[in-house]
Design an enzyme around this catalytic site. Structure first.
Site, PDB file in Angstrom:
ATOM      1  N   GLN A  79      31.940 -19.785  -2.574  1.00 30.92           N
ATOM      2  CA  GLN A  79      31.342 -18.941  -3.601  1.00 30.92           C
ATOM      3  C   GLN A  79      31.898 -19.286  -4.978  1.00 30.92           C
ATOM      4  O   GLN A  79      31.171 -19.330  -5.968  1.00 30.92           O
ATOM      5  CB  GLN A  79      31.639 -17.472  -3.274  1.00 30.92           C
ATOM      6  CG  GLN A  79      30.774 -16.503  -4.015  1.00 30.92           C
ATOM      7  CD  GLN A  79      29.305 -16.698  -3.682  1.00 30.92           C
ATOM      8  OE1 GLN A  79      28.965 -17.275  -2.657  1.00 30.92           O
ATOM      9  NE2 GLN A  79      28.450 -16.270  -4.571  1.00 30.92           N
TER      10      GLN A  79
ATOM     11  N   HIS B 164      30.426 -22.046  -7.576  1.00 33.36           N
ATOM     12  CA  HIS B 164      29.189 -21.912  -8.359  1.00 33.36           C
ATOM     13  C   HIS B 164      29.455 -22.055  -9.853  1.00 33.36           C
ATOM     14  O   HIS B 164      28.860 -22.874 -10.535  1.00 33.36           O
ATOM     15  CB  HIS B 164      28.500 -20.576  -8.077  1.00 33.36           C
ATOM     16  CG  HIS B 164      27.647 -20.606  -6.848  1.00 33.36           C
ATOM     17  ND1 HIS B 164      26.513 -21.366  -6.752  1.00 33.36           N
ATOM     18  CD2 HIS B 164      27.778 -19.978  -5.649  1.00 33.36           C
ATOM     19  CE1 HIS B 164      25.973 -21.207  -5.555  1.00 33.36           C
ATOM     20  NE2 HIS B 164      26.727 -20.381  -4.869  1.00 33.36           N
TER      21      HIS B 164
ATOM     22  N   GLU C  88      26.606  -9.027  -3.827  1.00 33.34           N
ATOM     23  CA  GLU C  88      25.432  -9.835  -3.503  1.00 33.34           C
ATOM     24  C   GLU C  88      25.502 -10.284  -2.034  1.00 33.34           C
ATOM     25  O   GLU C  88      24.564 -10.092  -1.277  1.00 33.34           O
ATOM     26  CB  GLU C  88      25.424 -11.046  -4.447  1.00 33.34           C
ATOM     27  CG  GLU C  88      24.237 -11.957  -4.276  1.00 33.34           C
ATOM     28  CD  GLU C  88      24.379 -13.228  -5.108  1.00 33.34           C
ATOM     29  OE1 GLU C  88      25.476 -13.477  -5.677  1.00 33.34           O
ATOM     30  OE2 GLU C  88      23.401 -13.995  -5.177  1.00 33.34           O
ATOM     31  N   HIS C  89      26.633 -10.898  -1.667  1.00 37.93           N
ATOM     32  CA  HIS C  89      26.848 -11.340  -0.281  1.00 37.93           C
ATOM     33  C   HIS C  89      28.008 -10.558   0.315  1.00 37.93           C
ATOM     34  O   HIS C  89      29.075 -10.499  -0.294  1.00 37.93           O
ATOM     35  CB  HIS C  89      27.223 -12.821  -0.222  1.00 37.93           C
ATOM     36  CG  HIS C  89      26.265 -13.727  -0.926  1.00 37.93           C
ATOM     37  ND1 HIS C  89      26.510 -14.212  -2.191  1.00 37.93           N
ATOM     38  CD2 HIS C  89      25.072 -14.238  -0.543  1.00 37.93           C
ATOM     39  CE1 HIS C  89      25.503 -14.998  -2.559  1.00 37.93           C
ATOM     40  NE2 HIS C  89      24.608 -15.018  -1.593  1.00 37.93           N
TER      41      HIS C  89
ATOM     42  N   ASP D 229      22.313 -19.189   2.307  1.00 42.26           N
ATOM     43  CA  ASP D 229      21.826 -19.889   1.116  1.00 42.26           C
ATOM     44  C   ASP D 229      20.730 -20.887   1.449  1.00 42.26           C
ATOM     45  O   ASP D 229      19.839 -21.144   0.634  1.00 42.26           O
ATOM     46  CB  ASP D 229      22.965 -20.678   0.447  1.00 42.26           C
ATOM     47  CG  ASP D 229      23.859 -19.806  -0.382  1.00 42.26           C
ATOM     48  OD1 ASP D 229      23.476 -18.638  -0.630  1.00 42.26           O
ATOM     49  OD2 ASP D 229      24.935 -20.277  -0.790  1.00 42.26           O
TER      50      ASP D 229
ATOM     51  N   HIS E  13      -9.288  17.657 -18.892  1.00 42.79           N
ATOM     52  CA  HIS E  13      -9.091  17.363 -17.470  1.00 42.79           C
ATOM     53  C   HIS E  13      -9.702  18.492 -16.637  1.00 42.79           C
ATOM     54  O   HIS E  13     -10.404  18.242 -15.649  1.00 42.79           O
ATOM     55  CB  HIS E  13      -7.601  17.234 -17.145  1.00 42.79           C
ATOM     56  CG  HIS E  13      -6.997  15.912 -17.529  1.00 42.79           C
ATOM     57  ND1 HIS E  13      -6.952  15.447 -18.825  1.00 42.79           N
ATOM     58  CD2 HIS E  13      -6.411  14.937 -16.769  1.00 42.79           C
ATOM     59  CE1 HIS E  13      -6.369  14.259 -18.855  1.00 42.79           C
ATOM     60  NE2 HIS E  13      -6.031  13.928 -17.614  1.00 42.79           N
TER      61      HIS E  13
END
Lengths: 437, 437
Positions: free
Chosen positions: A254, A257, A322-323, A356, A415
């Site tokens: 991770q 990245h 996220e993960h 991924d 209306h």
């Protein structure tokens, strides 16, 4: 490098993170680019591509010839891997397809919801030095399954004016209608508003740098977007049954990245924490991207020691990672404790890179805590719903008093009139009908 | 007042409408308000409420006593109408509930999707002179059905510091946890970031004025929002079977919302066009809000004559109207022609106000052409999804070559390492196992 901290320490750090607005200079640049593209169309795109990507293009579109040549430049293993991934991604996303539905009521009312694909979608694929064929598959396949008619990719060209062949091969495998050689905020503006060469789309998806993310936020509303993506994150919850070599490898993956990526491990075991810390040192030396990883771990790498799994999941839900990897005994038994996460990976043999590339679920996941309110990209992101309402005379008359009362309470008397006028005519008809009997 | 035009004329007008960014002054005011609320919390809220709503409050929260007193101020008919609407809205939205799912594969892989409610939601309800109890029902009921734990309403107080009793009665009926007496951009900022009195939420929904809409766009990303709503629209497709009195009443009802509302009729019949035009003049004189209606019709009221229904639906799909009424013979047969619309109302007895109040489907619909890419508010807006991935040893080993190939193609070698390290250990174990045989 990888700091070991307590639960309270983590919560303190978290509190200090203020979500903020982008800096004004970035916004000004992005707005200027959007405005230029809207005013000058293709001319602006050629100019920005020369300025930012270093190449003066003859055309903004990938030609058939380029597509054919690209497939010769990738090897057979890559094509096989692509097909394997495509098959799994397709199978998983097929399960997400939604059906239109309607309910007939005894009194003749028909209510329902019609599902229609978004007609045109643009997929942004980052380019330049790196190439992300997996981004192509993960964005294009669900759009295709949703029934989107026209899928375009925008991706910045290399300095030689070409697009990375792996990206082209993935685009070919996934089935794309058009590939544009444009990147950055200018690509987002072109997809959102259209130019002579670039077709306007209804939705823009895909990751990108700060310019791309900011441009997406600005065009949002005129066009749909998937999300404003932030740096990538992993959180591993581990007990003494976790394999520290695996956990270390996953945290490192991770961190590669970028320098803002977060790699966090929450563990009940101090000895595991030590073992992971040591393993990280051992494995790091062998990794190509170790300079990025070092910075990333120093910025956002943490091992947090907690008293028990309840404490661990409390932190997970604050973090909304996220993960999320659950490297604990019987991980499925703890899944109900997870309220906020993009994707959950269970056990020692479900590392994040599996998700991924190849498992099937989408790798476009909510980052930076947005799993509190958002979902992985899916087929549902490429359709929209339309409500269906059909009432007959009698059903409308039965409902008329309620509607008139509520409309009047809101001061919307026209209306009320729309209902009253039907009621009056009906009353008149009833009288007439009675007379004829 | 109501202009009759051709198809080509309409398309020409439509092309000239440039979607645009908000003016800079509005943005500056909104950003200043957001920044003040983030810095000064409750103090800023009290000050802005004094400035914009003309009242200095003692507390930002509606008390139990105020809620009790409010229920005495509304009449029984209103309560009955509210209950009728609530029942229909609940029944329709129950059909939208989604289930978590998972698929086991023969090789031990488990893949799925877990559905979880957003924990805290804020509903903005416009206030001041008007009151919108229907907004309360339409936003709170789907959130409640989704399983949201904490639902707060923010609505600006009247000059006497109180909240309209109809709104309070609706909040009570729908089941709200907290009502805050705040409005405008300051309410959106408070819900997005939290203050001492106002709890931070995960998602903000509900309509509002230009300040509210703009503030929602700015906080989007830090918090989820439903949509950036524009003025309300109706499009009626009518043939010679349409009742011109009804069509006129429905166009007028839409026009009363505000001067920017759009009332458009597309018809194949010139005589119907004339009849509707005349009916509008007749009915208009009797309507309370005729001054607003006149301006609205002059700005955006159109009757468009087309050659046949195919041409009509072509225009509908370009327009992507919020409300679409099909006042044609056998309207259900034409529904498949509609690609872009918020809600479709079929036949002479399904006028748009029916959907605003009582039919059941949500009245929060995509405006300003955003039905091209977005959906009515629903239960699905108050949940999020989490992907589930569980692989065992063998399944991971089968997939390992593909993952390693794809990770290397993207230059993400630490990703490849995360798989390789498991593969190596497995190979070692296999060798060891073989030796022992």
């Amino acid at each position: 490098m990888m700091r070991v901290i307590t639960r309270d320490h983590y919560l303190g750090e978290r509190l200090m993170q203020q979500v903020g607005f982008a800096d004004k200079e970035l916004d000004q640049s992005v707005l200027e680019i959007i405005s230029q593209v809207r005013q000058n169309g293709d001319d602006a795109l050629y100019d920005y591509t020369e300025k930012f990507d270093g190449v003066r293009l003859d055309t903004l579109t990938v030609t058939e010839k380029e597509l054919r040549e690209a497939s010769k430049l990738v090897n057979q293993d890559f094509i096989l891997a692509l097909d394997h991934a495509k098959e799994n991604i397709t199978r998983f996303h097929e399960a997400q397809k939604e059906q239109s539905w309607s309910i007939y009521h005894d009194d003749g009312r028909l209510l329902g919801q019609q599902i229609t694909p978004i007609e045109k979608v643009g997929v942004y694929v980052p380019g330049g030095k790196a190439a992300y064929p997996s981004t192509v598959l993960m964005n294009v396949i669900p759009a295709r399954l949703a029934g989107v008619k026209q899928i375009s990719i925008a991706t910045p060209p290399q300095a030689d004016g070409k697009i990375n062949p792996h990206v082209l091969a993935a685009a070919h495998a996934a089935g794309v209608d058009m590939i544009y050689k444009i990147g950055g905020a200018q690509a987002i503006a072109a997809l959102a508003y259209g130019t002579k060469s670039i077709g306007k789309v209804g939705k823009i998806v895909g990751p990108g740098n700060a310019y791309v993310a900011r441009a997406k936020k600005w065009v949002f509303g005129d066009v749909a977007i998937d999300m404003v993506a932030g740096p990538s994150e992993i959180c591993i919850v581990a007990d003494e049954t976790a394999n520290p070599r695996y956990a270390a490898a996953d945290l490192l993956s991770q961190a590669e990245h970028d320098e803002q990526a977060s790699s966090i491990c929450i563990t009940t075991s101090e000895s595991l924490a030590r073992a992971i810390k040591e393993e990280i040192e051992v494995q790091l030396g062998k990794l190509d991207r170790r300079e990025i990883i070092k910075k990333s771990l120093a910025n956002n790498g943490r091992i947090i020691i907690v008293g028990d799994l309840n404490e661990a999941f409390e932190l997970v839900n604050v973090m909304a990672p996220e993960h999320l990897q659950l490297m604990i005994q019987n991980p499925a038994d703890s899944m109900h404790m997870v309220k906020n996460a993009g994707a959950i990976f269970l056990g020692n043999y479900s590392p994040e890179p599996l998700g991924d590339y190849a498992a099937g679920p989408n790798h476009t996941l909510p980052t930076s805590g947005t799993a509190i309110f958002s979902s992985p990209l899916g087929v549902y992101d490429f359709v929209k719903k339309t409500s269906i309402i059909q009432y007959g005379k009698n059903a409308l008359l039965s409902a008329s008093d309620s509607i008139i009362t509520l409309a009047n309470a809101e001061g919307l008397t026209a209306h009320a009139n729309s209902i009253q006028i039907r009621k009056d005519e009906q009353d008149a008809a009833t009288v007439y009908h009675t007379k004829n009997n």
